[in-house]
Enzyme design. Sequence first.
Site, PDB file in Angstrom:
ATOM      1  N   GLY A 234       0.804  -1.212   0.000  1.00 51.16           N
ATOM      2  CA  GLY A 234       0.000   0.000   0.000  1.00 51.16           C
ATOM      3  C   GLY A 234       0.845   1.274   0.000  1.00 51.16           C
ATOM      4  O   GLY A 234       2.074   1.238   0.125  1.00 51.16           O
ATOM      5  N   HIS A 235       0.165   2.399  -0.122  1.00 47.19           N
ATOM      6  CA  HIS A 235       0.840   3.689  -0.215  1.00 47.19           C
ATOM      7  C   HIS A 235       1.621   4.015   1.062  1.00 47.19           C
ATOM      8  O   HIS A 235       1.204   3.689   2.168  1.00 47.19           O
ATOM      9  CB  HIS A 235      -0.160   4.808  -0.518  1.00 47.19           C
ATOM     10  CG  HIS A 235      -1.193   4.996   0.546  1.00 47.19           C
ATOM     11  ND1 HIS A 235      -2.325   4.243   0.614  1.00 47.19           N
ATOM     12  CD2 HIS A 235      -1.259   5.855   1.588  1.00 47.19           C
ATOM     13  CE1 HIS A 235      -3.056   4.630   1.646  1.00 47.19           C
ATOM     14  NE2 HIS A 235      -2.421   5.609   2.268  1.00 47.19           N
TER      15      HIS A 235
END
Length: 369
Positions: free
Chosen positions: A258-259
């Site tokens: 994920g970011h």
Amino acid sequence: MAHTIRDIAAALGAEAVGDLDIVVGRAAEPQMAGPDALALAMDPKYAPGLAKGQARAALLWPGADWQGLGLKAAIFAPRGRLAMAGLSVMMDPGPMIAPGLHPMTVIDPSAEIGEGAAIGPFVTIGAGVMIGKGARIASHVSIAEGVRIGADALILQGARIGAGVTIGDRFICQPGAVVGADGFSFVTPEKSGVEEIRETLGERTGFTAQSWTRIHSLGAVTLGDDVELGANVCIDRGTIRDTVIGSGTKLDNLVHIGHNVQVGRDCLLCGQVGIAGSARIGDRVVMGGQCGVNDNIFVGNDVIAGGATKIFTNAPAGRVLLGYPAVKMETHVEMQKALRRLPRLAARVVELERIVLAPRPDQSGEEDA
């Protein structure tokens, strides 16, 4: 790719005996090995397979009676899988990508392609891209503007590299991987139900209409040297700062990062691992298939998490984790033992209840007497 037993042993730094001029062109399981194959029998349990095959030479465990096994030559491997790693390098011809630039590529004039590159058909390379020497890029790969890729990259079919991504040397990318997609980041004007649940640990005070506002990803992705990505890996770009994968880290098929996630050096993340936004993973962390890591937590150096472990809180360095939620391995084992004992324990409780609650004879007459 054909090699003599002598050459293979020298490349592996291993001891070899017998006819070292025998030439083999492939590796095979013992029972499937023909005269042109090197049989892989690095453990005594594989010895019976040699009698079923036709191998003249084999990779064996130290001290094996190679002549008694009917072989004409043998290589001894103290650490079998490590020897296999070296052997696989020698035997793998790699993907067939013709040298030079295929005429059906689209390369922006401002892109810089290093010497010795081999770029296949239907590849698109955007403005300002810099690709190091010796790159091999298979068909249908797209590399967006501003990407930096180091030397000796191997990027296979259909991979997608997003804008501004930075990648180190000796990058290996399997088909379908996506590096630099936008992060999954949204917010509501009012406090969302998710925020409320996090505060109350499950209690809801009411339900209101909600609409999600997109937070754009302004960061990119940075990968160190010797990073490998499996098929259909997805690594999201950071919201402000980059998502980072450390040098030497290997990601299996279908891993999702994920970011803003920070993954350390020399980690091994197996199939379907998912790491939520802004989590930090230390060095040399190993996660079995389907492990999950909560957002905004830290997993320390040298943590090992068994398959399907779900990590919801910070994990200290060196911890071995199992279960849902994650607990120490030894604790998980004891919990599973206790769980298996529950049916017997329940039966004992029922029997005790029957005894305790059974009607008692009236003793009042005896007391009066």
